[in-house]
Design a protein around this motif. Structure first.
Motif, PDB file in Angstrom:
ATOM      1  N   MET A   1       9.891  -1.246  19.396  1.00 37.94           N
ATOM      2  CA  MET A   1       9.193  -2.531  19.305  1.00 37.94           C
ATOM      3  C   MET A   1      10.103  -3.571  18.672  1.00 37.94           C
ATOM      4  SD  MET A   1       5.421  -1.344  17.946  1.00 37.94           S
ATOM      5  CE  MET A   1       4.735  -3.001  17.940  1.00 37.94           C
ATOM      6  N   LEU A   2      10.085  -4.756  19.252  1.00 38.35           N
ATOM      7  CA  LEU A   2      10.866  -5.854  18.687  1.00 38.35           C
ATOM      8  C   LEU A   2      10.015  -6.746  17.787  1.00 38.35           C
ATOM      9  CD1 LEU A   2      13.000  -6.923  21.790  1.00 38.35           C
ATOM     10  CD2 LEU A   2      13.650  -5.430  19.889  1.00 38.35           C
ATOM     11  N   PHE A   3       8.708  -6.623  17.898  1.00 40.00           N
ATOM     12  CA  PHE A   3       7.813  -7.469  17.103  1.00 40.00           C
ATOM     13  C   PHE A   3       6.477  -6.774  16.908  1.00 40.00           C
ATOM     14  CE2 PHE A   3       7.404  -8.478  21.562  1.00 40.00           C
ATOM     15  CZ  PHE A   3       6.038  -8.526  21.774  1.00 40.00           C
ATOM     16  N   VAL A  33      10.489  -9.444  14.423  1.00 36.79           N
ATOM     17  CA  VAL A  33       9.419 -10.292  13.882  1.00 36.79           C
ATOM     18  C   VAL A  33       8.311  -9.392  13.355  1.00 36.79           C
ATOM     19  CG1 VAL A  33       7.749 -12.112  14.341  1.00 36.79           C
ATOM     20  CG2 VAL A  33       9.926 -12.091  15.578  1.00 36.79           C
ATOM     21  N   LEU A  34       7.983  -9.554  12.074  1.00 39.76           N
ATOM     22  CA  LEU A  34       6.898  -8.802  11.457  1.00 39.76           C
ATOM     23  C   LEU A  34       5.846  -9.784  10.961  1.00 39.76           C
ATOM     24  CD1 LEU A  34       5.754  -6.056  10.451  1.00 39.76           C
ATOM     25  CD2 LEU A  34       6.836  -6.567   8.251  1.00 39.76           C
ATOM     26  N   GLY A  35       4.654  -9.662  11.510  1.00 40.16           N
ATOM     27  CA  GLY A  35       3.548 -10.499  11.062  1.00 40.16           C
ATOM     28  C   GLY A  35       2.578  -9.697  10.221  1.00 40.16           C
ATOM     29  N   PHE A  36       2.356 -10.142   8.992  1.00 40.40           N
ATOM     30  CA  PHE A  36       1.285  -9.572   8.178  1.00 40.40           C
ATOM     31  C   PHE A  36      -0.026 -10.214   8.615  1.00 40.40           C
ATOM     32  CE2 PHE A  36       4.848  -8.473   5.446  1.00 40.40           C
ATOM     33  CZ  PHE A  36       4.460  -7.239   4.922  1.00 40.40           C
ATOM     34  N   SER A  37      -1.025  -9.382   8.833  1.00 41.69           N
ATOM     35  CA  SER A  37      -2.329  -9.906   9.288  1.00 41.69           C
ATOM     36  C   SER A  37      -3.441  -9.076   8.656  1.00 41.69           C
ATOM     37  CB  SER A  37      -2.424  -9.851  10.818  1.00 41.69           C
ATOM     38  OG  SER A  37      -2.143  -8.536  11.287  1.00 41.69           O
ATOM     39  N   ASP A  38      -3.469  -9.079   7.338  1.00 43.20           N
ATOM     40  CA  ASP A  38      -4.500  -8.305   6.660  1.00 43.20           C
ATOM     41  C   ASP A  38      -5.873  -8.938   6.915  1.00 43.20           C
ATOM     42  OD1 ASP A  38      -5.375  -6.146   5.251  1.00 43.20           O
ATOM     43  OD2 ASP A  38      -4.616  -6.800   3.313  1.00 43.20           O
ATOM     44  N   HIS A  39      -6.915  -8.121   6.706  1.00 43.92           N
ATOM     45  CA  HIS A  39      -8.286  -8.596   6.928  1.00 43.92           C
ATOM     46  C   HIS A  39      -8.564  -9.792   6.021  1.00 43.92           C
ATOM     47  CE1 HIS A  39      -9.503  -5.274   9.527  1.00 43.92           C
ATOM     48  NE2 HIS A  39      -8.818  -4.480   8.719  1.00 43.92           N
ATOM     49  N   ALA A  40      -8.869 -10.912   6.613  1.00 50.65           N
ATOM     50  CA  ALA A  40      -9.041 -12.159   5.866  1.00 50.65           C
ATOM     51  C   ALA A  40     -10.192 -12.067   4.878  1.00 50.65           C
ATOM     52  CB  ALA A  40      -9.298 -13.315   6.831  1.00 50.65           C
ATOM     53  N   PRO A  41      -9.994 -12.592   3.679  1.00 52.54           N
ATOM     54  CA  PRO A  41     -11.136 -12.724   2.769  1.00 52.54           C
ATOM     55  C   PRO A  41     -12.127 -13.699   3.395  1.00 52.54           C
ATOM     56  CG  PRO A  41      -9.285 -14.016   1.967  1.00 52.54           C
ATOM     57  CD  PRO A  41      -8.779 -13.233   3.148  1.00 52.54           C
ATOM     58  N   SER A  69       7.256 -14.939  -0.228  1.00 49.80           N
ATOM     59  CA  SER A  69       8.408 -14.555  -1.035  1.00 49.80           C
ATOM     60  C   SER A  69       9.308 -13.587  -0.270  1.00 49.80           C
ATOM     61  CB  SER A  69       7.928 -13.915  -2.343  1.00 49.80           C
ATOM     62  OG  SER A  69       9.025 -13.452  -3.106  1.00 49.80           O
ATOM     63  N   LEU A  70       8.693 -12.614   0.391  1.00 47.11           N
ATOM     64  CA  LEU A  70       9.461 -11.658   1.201  1.00 47.11           C
ATOM     65  C   LEU A  70      10.106 -12.357   2.393  1.00 47.11           C
ATOM     66  CD1 LEU A  70       6.911  -8.718   1.100  1.00 47.11           C
ATOM     67  CD2 LEU A  70       9.170  -8.731   0.033  1.00 47.11           C
ATOM     68  N   GLN A  71       9.417 -13.344   2.923  1.00 50.27           N
ATOM     69  CA  GLN A  71       9.939 -14.138   4.038  1.00 50.27           C
ATOM     70  C   GLN A  71      11.276 -14.769   3.666  1.00 50.27           C
ATOM     71  OE1 GLN A  71       7.775 -17.876   4.964  1.00 50.27           O
ATOM     72  NE2 GLN A  71       7.356 -16.930   6.954  1.00 50.27           N
ATOM     73  N   LYS A  72      11.342 -15.318   2.469  1.00 51.30           N
ATOM     74  CA  LYS A  72      12.578 -15.952   2.001  1.00 51.30           C
ATOM     75  C   LYS A  72      13.644 -14.910   1.666  1.00 51.30           C
ATOM     76  CE  LYS A  72      10.175 -19.975   0.084  1.00 51.30           C
ATOM     77  NZ  LYS A  72       9.797 -20.677  -1.173  1.00 51.30           N
ATOM     78  N   GLU A  73      13.225 -13.846   0.991  1.00 52.29           N
ATOM     79  CA  GLU A  73      14.182 -12.828   0.542  1.00 52.29           C
ATOM     80  C   GLU A  73      14.877 -12.140   1.708  1.00 52.29           C
ATOM     81  OE1 GLU A  73      14.216  -8.668  -2.049  1.00 52.29           O
ATOM     82  OE2 GLU A  73      12.454  -9.988  -2.113  1.00 52.29           O
ATOM     83  N   TYR A  74      14.139 -11.891   2.785  1.00 48.84           N
ATOM     84  CA  TYR A  74      14.693 -11.132   3.910  1.00 48.84           C
ATOM     85  C   TYR A  74      14.982 -12.008   5.125  1.00 48.84           C
ATOM     86  CZ  TYR A  74      13.464  -6.822   1.424  1.00 48.84           C
ATOM     87  OH  TYR A  74      13.375  -5.791   0.501  1.00 48.84           O
ATOM     88  N   ALA A  75      15.136 -13.302   4.892  1.00 51.00           N
ATOM     89  CA  ALA A  75      15.296 -14.253   6.004  1.00 51.00           C
ATOM     90  C   ALA A  75      16.471 -13.922   6.913  1.00 51.00           C
ATOM     91  CB  ALA A  75      15.444 -15.664   5.456  1.00 51.00           C
ATOM     92  N   SER A  76      17.513 -13.332   6.384  1.00 56.21           N
ATOM     93  CA  SER A  76      18.691 -13.016   7.202  1.00 56.21           C
ATOM     94  C   SER A  76      18.531 -11.713   7.978  1.00 56.21           C
ATOM     95  CB  SER A  76      19.939 -12.938   6.319  1.00 56.21           C
ATOM     96  OG  SER A  76      19.813 -11.898   5.363  1.00 56.21           O
ATOM     97  N   ASP A  77      17.479 -10.954   7.684  1.00 54.16           N
ATOM     98  CA  ASP A  77      17.297  -9.641   8.314  1.00 54.16           C
ATOM     99  C   ASP A  77      16.146  -9.585   9.307  1.00 54.16           C
ATOM    100  OD1 ASP A  77      19.337  -8.249   6.700  1.00 54.16           O
ATOM    101  OD2 ASP A  77      17.950  -8.617   5.037  1.00 54.16           O
ATOM    102  N   ILE A  78      15.107 -10.399   9.077  1.00 49.88           N
ATOM    103  CA  ILE A  78      13.898 -10.297   9.881  1.00 49.88           C
ATOM    104  C   ILE A  78      13.079 -11.569   9.715  1.00 49.88           C
ATOM    105  CG2 ILE A  78      12.541  -9.226   8.022  1.00 49.88           C
ATOM    106  CD1 ILE A  78      11.209  -7.449  10.148  1.00 49.88           C
ATOM    107  N   ARG A  79      12.321 -11.914  10.742  1.00 50.24           N
ATOM    108  CA  ARG A  79      11.395 -13.045  10.642  1.00 50.24           C
ATOM    109  C   ARG A  79      10.039 -12.509  10.211  1.00 50.24           C
ATOM    110  NH1 ARG A  79       8.570 -16.804  14.887  1.00 50.24           N
ATOM    111  NH2 ARG A  79       8.216 -18.653  13.599  1.00 50.24           N
ATOM    112  N   ILE A  80       9.525 -13.016   9.110  1.00 55.07           N
ATOM    113  CA  ILE A  80       8.247 -12.571   8.569  1.00 55.07           C
ATOM    114  C   ILE A  80       7.237 -13.702   8.657  1.00 55.07           C
ATOM    115  CG2 ILE A  80       7.052 -11.765   6.491  1.00 55.07           C
ATOM    116  CD1 ILE A  80       9.693 -10.496   5.608  1.00 55.07           C
ATOM    117  N   LEU A  81       6.013 -13.376   9.098  1.00 58.78           N
ATOM    118  CA  LEU A  81       4.955 -14.356   9.248  1.00 58.78           C
ATOM    119  C   LEU A  81       3.752 -13.965   8.405  1.00 58.78           C
ATOM    120  CD1 LEU A  81       5.131 -14.772  13.136  1.00 58.78           C
ATOM    121  CD2 LEU A  81       6.104 -16.303  11.413  1.00 58.78           C
ATOM    122  N   CYS A  82       3.011 -14.958   7.989  1.00 57.97           N
ATOM    123  CA  CYS A  82       1.812 -14.742   7.172  1.00 57.97           C
ATOM    124  C   CYS A  82       0.580 -15.096   7.996  1.00 57.97           C
ATOM    125  CB  CYS A  82       1.865 -15.602   5.905  1.00 57.97           C
ATOM    126  SG  CYS A  82       0.429 -15.393   4.821  1.00 57.97           S
ATOM    127  N   GLY A  83      -0.170 -14.088   8.389  1.00 55.63           N
ATOM    128  CA  GLY A  83      -1.357 -14.318   9.193  1.00 55.63           C
ATOM    129  C   GLY A  83      -2.555 -13.549   8.664  1.00 55.63           C
TER     130      GLY A  83
END
Length: 252
Positions: A1-3, A33-41, A69-83
């Protein structure tokens, strides 16, 4: 998987592992690309009601801060999204979006576990009555028409125990409605890996006939399942056998 856009955290109270572990596992497996998508409050009129399967409302900003914070820390390795994985509850939807907008989410995926809402309706796999299945599918389509959702997670969560003619009719109605809106439908890896009643081959046979775009979703509740090669291989076989139109590049 690429995303993968379907990733949970321990805040939902039925997942485990630290946020960082999900990211590091994704990098190790070559995910771009890794998107976090935990169950919304969720905001409900009854302030004493708390869902047992989602983060609490006072965890919203901490969740977003952690992901950013992880998005910034790992910006050169992976694209992280907050969903978020979000239910569409018509009576509460606009107020809910306003609440979640505080953290400027990158996307929502629809994960519809209830018809109506969870306060006064049964969990969908336990739902009975042909009319209730019809109402559930109609609610999903109403939600998709808002344009708020990136894709529909586990679209075949309901329907497996209904008469075959009802299943075929409602599955087709859902597939045709999603196709008209160009909303991808998810093959859910959690269900596939653990042998649940979903994903349902009957559903995806109809999706192939309708021509729905299909997306893979890990539905990861542990870091090791952000990318599970054996499940991906099985899902790819579904795509080949049924002639599905798989999305193989990131859509966000």
């Amino acid at each position: 998987m690429l995303f993968n856009y379907h990733t949970h955290t321990k805040r939902c109270r039925h997942a485990s592992g630290e946020d960082r572990e999900y990211v590091e596992q994704a990098i190790e497996k070559g995910i771009q690309v890794l998107g976090f998508s935990d169950h919304a409050p969720y905001l409900f009129p009854n302030k004493n009601y708390y869902s047992s399967f989602r983060m609490f409302t006072d965890e919203l900003e901490e969740y977003a801060d952690s992901v950013r914070s992880l998005q910034k820390e790992y910006a050169s390795d992976i694209r992280i999204l907050c969903g978020f994985e979000l239910e569409y509850y018509p009576k509460f939807h606009e107020e809910e979006k306003k609440f979640l907008s505080k953290v400027k989410p990158d996307y929502y995926i629809m994960g519809q576990h209830f018809s109506g809402n969870e306060i006064d309706s049964p969990y969908v796999p336990y739902m009975e009555g042909n009319d209730n299945l019809t109402a559930y599918i109609s609610q999903i389509l109403e939600g998709l028409k808002t344009g708020d959702f990136l894709y529909l997670a586990h679209p075949d969560l309901a329907g497996y125990h209904y008469p075959e003619e009802v299943i075929q009719r409602e599955y087709k109605r859902l597939c045709e409605g999603a196709k008209a809106l160009n909303i991808p439908l998810e093959i859910n890896f959690l269900g596939l890996r653990t042998g649940r009643h979903y994903p349902d081959r009957r559903f995806f046979k109809i999706a192939a006939e309708v021509g729905n775009p299909i997306i893979f979703g890990a539905d990861a509740h542990e870091p090791c399942y952000v990318c599970h090669e054996a499940t991906e291989k099985e899902a790819l076989q579904w795509v080949k056998d049924l002639g599905l139109q798989l999305i193989d590049k990131p859509i966000l």
